[in-house]
Motif scaffolding. Structure first.
Motif, PDB file in Angstrom:
ATOM      1  N   ASN A  43      39.208  38.127  41.197  1.00  0.00           N
ATOM      2  CA  ASN A  43      37.772  38.398  41.046  1.00  0.00           C
ATOM      3  C   ASN A  43      37.025  37.290  40.320  1.00  0.00           C
ATOM      4  OD1 ASN A  43      37.719  41.170  42.158  1.00  0.00           O
ATOM      5  ND2 ASN A  43      39.150  41.547  40.489  1.00  0.00           N
ATOM      6  N   ILE A  44      37.516  36.076  40.413  1.00  0.00           N
ATOM      7  CA  ILE A  44      36.893  34.970  39.681  1.00  0.00           C
ATOM      8  C   ILE A  44      35.416  34.807  40.067  1.00  0.00           C
ATOM      9  CG2 ILE A  44      37.561  33.153  41.314  1.00  0.00           C
ATOM     10  CD1 ILE A  44      37.598  32.829  37.475  1.00  0.00           C
ATOM     11  N   GLY A  45      35.051  35.191  41.262  1.00  0.00           N
ATOM     12  CA  GLY A  45      33.667  35.079  41.709  1.00  0.00           C
ATOM     13  C   GLY A  45      32.709  35.992  40.962  1.00  0.00           C
ATOM     14  N   THR A  46      33.243  37.006  40.271  1.00  0.00           N
ATOM     15  CA  THR A  46      32.378  37.919  39.528  1.00  0.00           C
ATOM     16  C   THR A  46      32.093  37.433  38.109  1.00  0.00           C
ATOM     17  OG1 THR A  46      34.195  39.277  38.674  1.00  0.00           O
ATOM     18  CG2 THR A  46      33.278  39.887  40.833  1.00  0.00           C
ATOM     19  N   TYR A  47      32.821  36.398  37.672  1.00  0.00           N
ATOM     20  CA  TYR A  47      32.588  35.866  36.314  1.00  0.00           C
ATOM     21  C   TYR A  47      31.281  35.094  36.312  1.00  0.00           C
ATOM     22  CZ  TYR A  47      33.125  33.152  32.054  1.00  0.00           C
ATOM     23  OH  TYR A  47      32.925  32.570  30.829  1.00  0.00           O
ATOM     24  N   LYS A  48      30.334  35.568  35.507  1.00  0.00           N
ATOM     25  CA  LYS A  48      28.989  34.993  35.493  1.00  0.00           C
ATOM     26  C   LYS A  48      28.788  33.964  34.396  1.00  0.00           C
ATOM     27  CE  LYS A  48      27.204  39.271  37.301  1.00  0.00           C
ATOM     28  NZ  LYS A  48      26.822  40.600  36.884  1.00  0.00           N
ATOM     29  N   GLY A  49      29.720  33.891  33.456  1.00  0.00           N
ATOM     30  CA  GLY A  49      29.586  32.927  32.371  1.00  0.00           C
ATOM     31  C   GLY A  49      28.734  33.431  31.221  1.00  0.00           C
ATOM     32  N   ASP A  50      28.394  34.731  31.224  1.00  0.00           N
ATOM     33  CA  ASP A  50      27.586  35.296  30.141  1.00  0.00           C
ATOM     34  C   ASP A  50      28.380  35.417  28.844  1.00  0.00           C
ATOM     35  OD1 ASP A  50      25.502  35.535  31.930  1.00  0.00           O
ATOM     36  OD2 ASP A  50      25.909  37.641  32.361  1.00  0.00           O
ATOM     37  N   SER A  51      29.687  35.408  28.950  1.00  0.00           N
ATOM     38  CA  SER A  51      30.557  35.491  27.782  1.00  0.00           C
ATOM     39  C   SER A  51      31.642  34.430  27.929  1.00  0.00           C
ATOM     40  CB  SER A  51      31.195  36.875  27.681  1.00  0.00           C
ATOM     41  OG  SER A  51      32.012  37.108  28.816  1.00  0.00           O
ATOM     42  N   SER A  52      32.445  34.278  26.893  1.00  0.00           N
ATOM     43  CA  SER A  52      33.553  33.329  26.988  1.00  0.00           C
ATOM     44  C   SER A  52      34.593  33.873  27.962  1.00  0.00           C
ATOM     45  CB  SER A  52      34.181  33.107  25.611  1.00  0.00           C
ATOM     46  OG  SER A  52      34.838  34.285  25.182  1.00  0.00           O
ATOM     47  N   VAL A  53      35.425  33.000  28.462  1.00  0.00           N
ATOM     48  CA  VAL A  53      36.480  33.421  29.376  1.00  0.00           C
ATOM     49  C   VAL A  53      37.421  34.391  28.668  1.00  0.00           C
ATOM     50  CG1 VAL A  53      38.429  32.640  30.784  1.00  0.00           C
ATOM     51  CG2 VAL A  53      36.321  31.306  30.732  1.00  0.00           C
ATOM     52  N   SER A  54      37.713  34.146  27.402  1.00  0.00           N
ATOM     53  CA  SER A  54      38.620  35.033  26.671  1.00  0.00           C
ATOM     54  C   SER A  54      38.023  36.434  26.531  1.00  0.00           C
ATOM     55  CB  SER A  54      38.976  34.460  25.304  1.00  0.00           C
ATOM     56  OG  SER A  54      37.839  34.325  24.491  1.00  0.00           O
ATOM     57  N   THR A  55      36.732  36.536  26.320  1.00  0.00           N
ATOM     58  CA  THR A  55      36.074  37.836  26.237  1.00  0.00           C
ATOM     59  C   THR A  55      36.121  38.543  27.584  1.00  0.00           C
ATOM     60  OG1 THR A  55      34.618  37.064  24.483  1.00  0.00           O
ATOM     61  CG2 THR A  55      33.897  39.010  25.697  1.00  0.00           C
ATOM     62  N   TRP A  56      35.887  37.804  28.647  1.00  0.00           N
ATOM     63  CA  TRP A  56      35.962  38.362  29.997  1.00  0.00           C
ATOM     64  C   TRP A  56      37.366  38.886  30.281  1.00  0.00           C
ATOM     65  CZ3 TRP A  56      37.862  35.821  34.764  1.00  0.00           C
ATOM     66  CH2 TRP A  56      37.539  36.537  35.923  1.00  0.00           C
ATOM     67  N   LEU A  57      38.382  38.093  29.950  1.00  0.00           N
ATOM     68  CA  LEU A  57      39.769  38.506  30.182  1.00  0.00           C
ATOM     69  C   LEU A  57      40.134  39.736  29.353  1.00  0.00           C
ATOM     70  CD1 LEU A  57      41.493  35.016  30.290  1.00  0.00           C
ATOM     71  CD2 LEU A  57      41.244  36.618  32.204  1.00  0.00           C
ATOM     72  N   CYS A  58      39.711  39.760  28.107  1.00  0.00           N
ATOM     73  CA  CYS A  58      40.009  40.926  27.261  1.00  0.00           C
ATOM     74  C   CYS A  58      39.283  42.168  27.773  1.00  0.00           C
ATOM     75  CB  CYS A  58      39.680  40.640  25.792  1.00  0.00           C
ATOM     76  SG  CYS A  58      40.893  39.546  25.020  1.00  0.00           S
ATOM     77  N   GLY A  59      38.134  41.991  28.383  1.00  0.00           N
ATOM     78  CA  GLY A  59      37.436  43.118  29.003  1.00  0.00           C
ATOM     79  C   GLY A  59      38.229  43.671  30.176  1.00  0.00           C
ATOM     80  N   ILE A  60      38.768  42.777  30.997  1.00  0.00           N
ATOM     81  CA  ILE A  60      39.621  43.215  32.101  1.00  0.00           C
ATOM     82  C   ILE A  60      40.842  43.935  31.535  1.00  0.00           C
ATOM     83  CG2 ILE A  60      41.121  42.436  33.990  1.00  0.00           C
ATOM     84  CD1 ILE A  60      39.143  40.034  34.324  1.00  0.00           C
ATOM     85  N   ALA A  61      41.443  43.359  30.507  1.00  0.00           N
ATOM     86  CA  ALA A  61      42.632  43.948  29.884  1.00  0.00           C
ATOM     87  C   ALA A  61      42.330  45.341  29.338  1.00  0.00           C
ATOM     88  CB  ALA A  61      43.136  43.032  28.765  1.00  0.00           C
ATOM     89  N   LYS A  62      41.179  45.476  28.701  1.00  0.00           N
ATOM     90  CA  LYS A  62      40.792  46.780  28.142  1.00  0.00           C
ATOM     91  C   LYS A  62      40.668  47.828  29.242  1.00  0.00           C
ATOM     92  CE  LYS A  62      36.579  47.491  27.204  1.00  0.00           C
ATOM     93  NZ  LYS A  62      35.211  47.397  26.728  1.00  0.00           N
ATOM     94  N   HIS A  63      40.049  47.451  30.354  1.00  0.00           N
ATOM     95  CA  HIS A  63      39.892  48.397  31.464  1.00  0.00           C
ATOM     96  C   HIS A  63      41.251  48.772  32.057  1.00  0.00           C
ATOM     97  CE1 HIS A  63      35.577  48.547  31.456  1.00  0.00           C
ATOM     98  NE2 HIS A  63      35.529  47.230  31.402  1.00  0.00           N
ATOM     99  N   LEU A  64      42.167  47.819  32.132  1.00  0.00           N
ATOM    100  CA  LEU A  64      43.513  48.130  32.618  1.00  0.00           C
ATOM    101  C   LEU A  64      44.222  49.066  31.672  1.00  0.00           C
ATOM    102  CD1 LEU A  64      44.619  44.625  33.915  1.00  0.00           C
ATOM    103  CD2 LEU A  64      44.276  46.688  35.302  1.00  0.00           C
ATOM    104  N   TRP A  65      44.061  48.857  30.381  1.00  0.00           N
ATOM    105  CA  TRP A  65      44.678  49.741  29.383  1.00  0.00           C
ATOM    106  C   TRP A  65      44.116  51.156  29.507  1.00  0.00           C
ATOM    107  CZ3 TRP A  65      48.308  51.429  26.558  1.00  0.00           C
ATOM    108  CH2 TRP A  65      48.080  52.285  25.482  1.00  0.00           C
ATOM    109  N   TYR A  66      42.787  51.258  29.616  1.00  0.00           N
ATOM    110  CA  TYR A  66      42.171  52.575  29.787  1.00  0.00           C
ATOM    111  C   TYR A  66      42.691  53.268  31.049  1.00  0.00           C
ATOM    112  CZ  TYR A  66      38.675  51.544  26.168  1.00  0.00           C
ATOM    113  OH  TYR A  66      38.043  51.258  24.975  1.00  0.00           O
ATOM    114  N   ALA A  67      42.834  52.519  32.139  1.00  0.00           N
ATOM    115  CA  ALA A  67      43.339  53.111  33.373  1.00  0.00           C
ATOM    116  C   ALA A  67      44.776  53.577  33.205  1.00  0.00           C
ATOM    117  CB  ALA A  67      43.240  52.087  34.501  1.00  0.00           C
ATOM    118  N   HIS A  68      45.526  52.855  32.402  1.00  0.00           N
ATOM    119  CA  HIS A  68      46.927  53.240  32.163  1.00  0.00           C
ATOM    120  C   HIS A  68      47.034  54.548  31.381  1.00  0.00           C
ATOM    121  CE1 HIS A  68      51.191  52.869  31.410  1.00  0.00           C
ATOM    122  NE2 HIS A  68      50.944  53.133  30.155  1.00  0.00           N
ATOM    123  N   VAL A  69      46.205  54.685  30.337  1.00  0.00           N
ATOM    124  CA  VAL A  69      46.285  55.892  29.526  1.00  0.00           C
ATOM    125  C   VAL A  69      45.500  57.004  30.190  1.00  0.00           C
ATOM    126  CG1 VAL A  69      46.761  54.753  27.353  1.00  0.00           C
ATOM    127  CG2 VAL A  69      44.405  55.203  27.981  1.00  0.00           C
TER     128      VAL A  69
END
Length: 69
Positions: A43-69
């Motif tokens: 989904n690299i095309g959805t990265y708009k650059g409004d935040s740092s790449v690390s913040t974007w990645l941690c957001g994806i990670a958070k959503h994956l964690w929520y989906a897991h629990v």
């Protein structure tokens, strides 16, 4: 893709530590970190650059964690 390889090498530890803090399971944190980077590449095309790449990645990670629990 070489640039993304550098992002992976640089930010993998940070995303992994973030997920490890959430789940307290090293194997699950590893799996979710891998999935985070897979989703980021997919989904690299959805990265708009409004935040740092690390913040974007941690957001994806958070959503994956929520989906897991």
């Amino acid at each position: 893709m070489d640039e993304f390889g550098e992002i992976y090498r640089t930010l993998f530890p940070q995303v992994y530590r973030y997920l490890l803090a959430l789940c307290r399971d090293p194997e699950l944190a590893e799996e979710l970190t891998q999935e985070t980077f897979y989703r980021a590449v997919k989904n690299i095309g959805t990265y708009k650059g409004d935040s740092s790449v690390s913040t974007w990645l941690c957001g994806i990670a958070k959503h994956l964690w929520y989906a897991h629990v």
